[in-house]
Write an enzyme that holds these catalytic residues in place. Structure first.
Site, PDB file in Angstrom:
ATOM      1  N   GLU A  84      -3.088 -54.229  -6.063  1.00 36.62           N
ATOM      2  CA  GLU A  84      -2.587 -55.996  -7.352  1.00 36.62           C
ATOM      3  C   GLU A  84      -2.493 -54.970  -8.995  1.00 36.62           C
ATOM      4  O   GLU A  84      -2.948 -55.169  -9.423  1.00 36.62           O
ATOM      5  CB  GLU A  84      -3.891 -56.731  -7.649  1.00 36.62           C
ATOM      6  CG  GLU A  84      -3.011 -57.791  -7.022  1.00 36.62           C
ATOM      7  CD  GLU A  84      -2.703 -58.696  -8.794  1.00 36.62           C
ATOM      8  OE1 GLU A  84      -1.072 -58.895  -9.661  1.00 36.62           O
ATOM      9  OE2 GLU A  84      -3.880 -59.151  -9.763  1.00 36.62           O
TER      10      GLU A  84
ATOM     11  N   THR B 162       4.425 -48.786 -24.046  1.00 31.59           N
ATOM     12  CA  THR B 162       4.809 -49.963 -25.456  1.00 31.59           C
ATOM     13  C   THR B 162       5.949 -50.568 -24.535  1.00 31.59           C
ATOM     14  O   THR B 162       6.697 -49.933 -23.226  1.00 31.59           O
ATOM     15  CB  THR B 162       5.620 -49.013 -26.488  1.00 31.59           C
ATOM     16  OG1 THR B 162       6.466 -48.300 -25.630  1.00 31.59           O
ATOM     17  CG2 THR B 162       4.674 -48.176 -26.972  1.00 31.59           C
TER      18      THR B 162
HETATM   19  C1  LIG Z   1      -5.216 -51.910 -27.735  1.00 32.36           C
HETATM   20  C2  LIG Z   1      -4.337 -50.453 -27.240  1.00 32.36           C
HETATM   21  C3  LIG Z   1      -5.254 -49.677 -26.467  1.00 32.36           C
HETATM   22  C4  LIG Z   1      -5.346 -48.324 -26.899  1.00 32.36           C
HETATM   23  N1  LIG Z   1      -6.167 -47.839 -25.976  1.00 32.36           N
HETATM   24  C5  LIG Z   1      -5.730 -46.501 -25.149  1.00 32.36           C
HETATM   25  C6  LIG Z   1      -6.310 -46.278 -24.493  1.00 32.36           C
HETATM   26  O1  LIG Z   1      -7.911 -46.488 -24.679  1.00 32.36           O
HETATM   27  N2  LIG Z   1      -7.010 -44.836 -24.449  1.00 32.36           N
HETATM   28  C7  LIG Z   1      -5.139 -44.050 -24.986  1.00 32.36           C
HETATM   29  O2  LIG Z   1      -5.668 -42.365 -24.346  1.00 32.36           O
HETATM   30  N3  LIG Z   1      -4.631 -45.142 -25.648  1.00 32.36           N
HETATM   31  C8  LIG Z   1      -4.852 -46.128 -25.349  1.00 32.36           C
HETATM   32  N4  LIG Z   1      -3.601 -46.364 -26.174  1.00 32.36           N
HETATM   33  C9  LIG Z   1      -2.797 -45.677 -26.649  1.00 32.36           C
HETATM   34  C10 LIG Z   1      -1.375 -45.889 -26.649  1.00 32.36           C
HETATM   35  O3  LIG Z   1      -1.506 -45.900 -25.083  1.00 32.36           O
HETATM   36  C11 LIG Z   1      -0.513 -45.565 -27.620  1.00 32.36           C
HETATM   37  O4  LIG Z   1      -0.313 -46.481 -28.931  1.00 32.36           O
HETATM   38  C12 LIG Z   1       0.670 -46.202 -26.880  1.00 32.36           C
HETATM   39  O5  LIG Z   1       1.669 -45.384 -25.667  1.00 32.36           O
HETATM   40  C13 LIG Z   1       2.048 -45.755 -27.834  1.00 32.36           C
HETATM   41  O6  LIG Z   1       2.350 -44.327 -28.270  1.00 32.36           O
HETATM   42  P1  LIG Z   1       1.959 -44.336 -30.112  1.00 32.36           P
HETATM   43  O7  LIG Z   1       1.316 -45.350 -30.456  1.00 32.36           O
HETATM   44  O8  LIG Z   1       1.706 -42.926 -29.563  1.00 32.36           O
HETATM   45  O9  LIG Z   1       3.652 -44.942 -30.581  1.00 32.36           O
HETATM   46  P2  LIG Z   1       5.084 -43.995 -29.901  1.00 32.36           P
HETATM   47  O10 LIG Z   1       5.025 -43.116 -28.955  1.00 32.36           O
HETATM   48  O11 LIG Z   1       4.808 -43.333 -31.286  1.00 32.36           O
HETATM   49  O12 LIG Z   1       6.129 -44.605 -30.228  1.00 32.36           O
HETATM   50  C14 LIG Z   1       6.444 -44.972 -32.060  1.00 32.36           C
HETATM   51  C15 LIG Z   1       7.418 -45.711 -31.451  1.00 32.36           C
HETATM   52  O13 LIG Z   1       8.262 -45.473 -30.554  1.00 32.36           O
HETATM   53  C16 LIG Z   1       9.183 -46.462 -29.470  1.00 32.36           C
HETATM   54  N5  LIG Z   1       9.280 -44.930 -28.881  1.00 32.36           N
HETATM   55  C17 LIG Z   1       8.420 -43.916 -28.255  1.00 32.36           C
HETATM   56  N6  LIG Z   1       8.869 -43.152 -27.206  1.00 32.36           N
HETATM   57  C18 LIG Z   1      10.143 -44.156 -26.645  1.00 32.36           C
HETATM   58  C19 LIG Z   1      11.444 -44.301 -25.935  1.00 32.36           C
HETATM   59  N7  LIG Z   1      11.667 -42.888 -24.863  1.00 32.36           N
HETATM   60  N8  LIG Z   1      12.032 -44.702 -25.707  1.00 32.36           N
HETATM   61  C20 LIG Z   1      12.564 -46.026 -26.903  1.00 32.36           C
HETATM   62  N9  LIG Z   1      11.458 -45.847 -27.745  1.00 32.36           N
HETATM   63  C21 LIG Z   1      10.410 -45.628 -28.195  1.00 32.36           C
HETATM   64  C22 LIG Z   1       7.597 -47.061 -29.364  1.00 32.36           C
HETATM   65  O14 LIG Z   1       7.918 -47.827 -28.509  1.00 32.36           O
HETATM   66  C23 LIG Z   1       7.375 -47.232 -30.347  1.00 32.36           C
HETATM   67  O15 LIG Z   1       7.535 -48.418 -30.952  1.00 32.36           O
HETATM   68  C24 LIG Z   1      -4.174 -48.419 -26.909  1.00 32.36           C
HETATM   69  C25 LIG Z   1      -3.088 -48.479 -27.774  1.00 32.36           C
HETATM   70  C26 LIG Z   1      -3.561 -49.694 -27.949  1.00 32.36           C
HETATM   71  C27 LIG Z   1      -2.511 -50.802 -28.648  1.00 32.36           C
END
Ligand SMILES: Cc1cc2nc3c(=O)[nH]c(=O)nc-3n(C[C@H](O)[C@H](O)[C@H](O)COP(=O)(O)OP(=O)(O)OC[C@H]3O[C@@H](n4cnc5c(N)ncnc54)[C@H](O)[C@@H]3O)c2cc1C
Length: 398
Positions: free
Chosen positions: A249, A379
């Site tokens: 789900e 995101t």
């Molecule tokens: C509350 C919370 C819990 C989490 N828990 C876990 C967990 O338990 N385990 C784990 O492994 N991770 C976890 N995360 C991490 C989460 O998976 C990452 O924060 C997320 O995948 C984004 O990666 P980043 O923070 O490196 O941002 P980045 O990938 O660096 O992104 C930065 C910005 O660029 C934008 N962007 C990047 N690529 C593109 C694209 N191709 N097109 C358009 N825009 C883009 C993004 O939308 C964002 O606004 C958690 C995050 C949060 C906030």
């Protein structure tokens, strides 16, 4: 589309409802479903585990699994109802990582031996899981991760760093992506491992949120030996395993129901005279804001129904872009609700742990935490990309 439930499903809803009504009365005062409270505060964590045991004793954690692994082959609709009720009551006891992410992956991709070893302890709420995917240089672009796993006899030796690892400091086990083929820089060189968090070489450091809570961690892996039998799927095929959430789900109904409850409580607050006799519900601007939220939540719930309906008809591929769309919808709606609530409460919305704090100070906290919802699990931008490529058939842009 038929919105009505069968008498059996309605009975099940009442059973779930009765359970959470009784259990959640005993929740610690700081409980509010935020992951930060569950993992950050000992009394919330203990309550979460106690409730998990009670859910497990009823067999409710593993209901959608096949019977041979401790499930009841429950239908998607029954799971939808459980999630709906649980979300509304801000229910405790469901290990998001073990149940929503790992178990479906294991059911599709793991060997029988791995399923027999790891699924029953999840069903019995004996083991709690964490997700070791993101790295300092790999979030949205997860396929570029650099943590290395090198085969050495019966083990893999793992070196690297993970970050944003929610609840790692509470978890017994973690599921991890690591690079087994350094020649292949993208997803094809990754493997999926199950990792006992007590293994020597693992260091877990807290990463505190701006408002002081402890959900996140950074996890360092120094010569960590992982038995080869703990690799799920084939070597270098971990990406495929990681994408398998399969026949589960995925409507986000629990979050829409959570928002429904939040809105009901905000409306109740606005009905009562506050701060020298003001009744906020008489203010036309407040009324319109509340009405808009009610409309948005109602539309979101209908969208959840559509997703589960599509999945039931076997449209798992179709449901993937719908699930991504629901994630954007519900997390951005959560932000709107928290921001609107704070505007309505004015400066009182910033008060916490005081008799002046409206709605137990929940808006003070949620306001600061809700931006993270748009990032966790992918995101909003990345989810929109999925809607474009998988749902609208547009060419990939990255
Ligand atoms: C509350 C919370 C819990 C989490 N828990 C876990 C967990 O338990 N385990 C784990 O492994 N991770 C976890 N995360 C991490 C989460 O998976 C990452 O924060 C997320 O995948 C984004 O990666 P980043 O923070 O490196 O941002 P980045 O990938 O660096 O992104 C930065 C910005 O660029 C934008 N962007 C990047 N690529 C593109 C694209 N191709 N097109 C358009 N825009 C883009 C993004 O939308 C964002 O606004 C958690 C995050 C949060 C906030």
């Amino acid at each position: 589309m038929d919105f009505s439930f069968t008498p059996e499903e309605e009975a099940l809803r009442r059973e779930f409802d009765d359970f959470f009504k009784v259990e959640m009365v005993n929740a610690p005062p700081q409980w509010g479903t935020s992951m930060e409270a569950i993992f950050g505060l000992d009394e919330c964590w203990e309550f979460h585990k106690r409730t998990a045991k009670k859910l497990a004793a009823k067999g409710w954690l593993s209901r959608p699994w096949p019977r041979e692994y401790g499930g009841q082959d429950a239908s998607l609709v029954e799971q939808f109802i459980f999630n709906d009720v649980m979300g509304y009551h801000r229910g405790a006891g469901v290990d998001h990582w073990g149940l929503a992410l790992l178990a479906p992956t294991l059911l599709v991709s793991a060997s029988d031996e791995q399923k027999r070893e790891h699924l029953p302890p999840i069903a019995r709420a004996e083991v709690f899981w964490t997700q070791l995917w993101s790295e300092p240089g790999a979030g949205s672009d997860l396929a570029s991760l650099t943590t290395r796993a090198v085969r050495d006899g019966d083990d893999y030796v793992v070196n690297g760093q993970k970050i944003w690892t929610s609840g790692a400091h509470r978890a017994d086990w973690g599921f991890m992506l690591a690079r087994t083929n350094p020649e292949e820089r993208r997803s094809r060189g990754l493997s999926f491992f199950l990792l006992d968090m007590k293994t020597p070489g693992i260091t877990i450091n807290p990463v505190l949120s701006l408002e002081g809570s402890h959900l996140f961690n950074e996890v360092f892996l120094d010569d960590v030996r992982v038995p080869a039998r703990n690799m799920v799927g084939e070597e270098n095929q971990g990406w495929i395993a990681s994408q398998m959430t399969s026949n589960f789900e995925r409507s986000m109904i629990q979050l829409f129901s959570f928002l429904q409850r939040e809105l009901e409580e905000l409306i109740e607050f606005c009905r009562e005279p506050v701060w020298g006799g003001t009744v906020l519900a008489e203010d036309p601007l407040v009324r319109h804001r509340l009405a808009q939220l009610a409309i948005d939540i109602g539309a979101g719930r209908a969208f959840s129904y559509q997703i589960v309906w599509t999945q039931m008809k076997g449209g798992l591929i179709v449901a993937a872009p719908l699930a991504a769309a629901a994630k954007v919808l519900v997390t951005e709606l959560a932000q709107r609700l928290m921001y609107t609530g704070n505007q309505i409460l004015g400066l009182y919305g910033q008060v916490k742990e005081s008799r002046w704090a409206p709605l137990k100070g929940s808006y003070e906290k949620e306001y600061q935490l809700c931006p993270g919802l748009n990032m966790a699990g992918g995101t909003s931008e990345v989810m929109r990309n999925l809607v474009c490529s998988l749902g609208l058939g547009l060419p990939r842009s990255w």
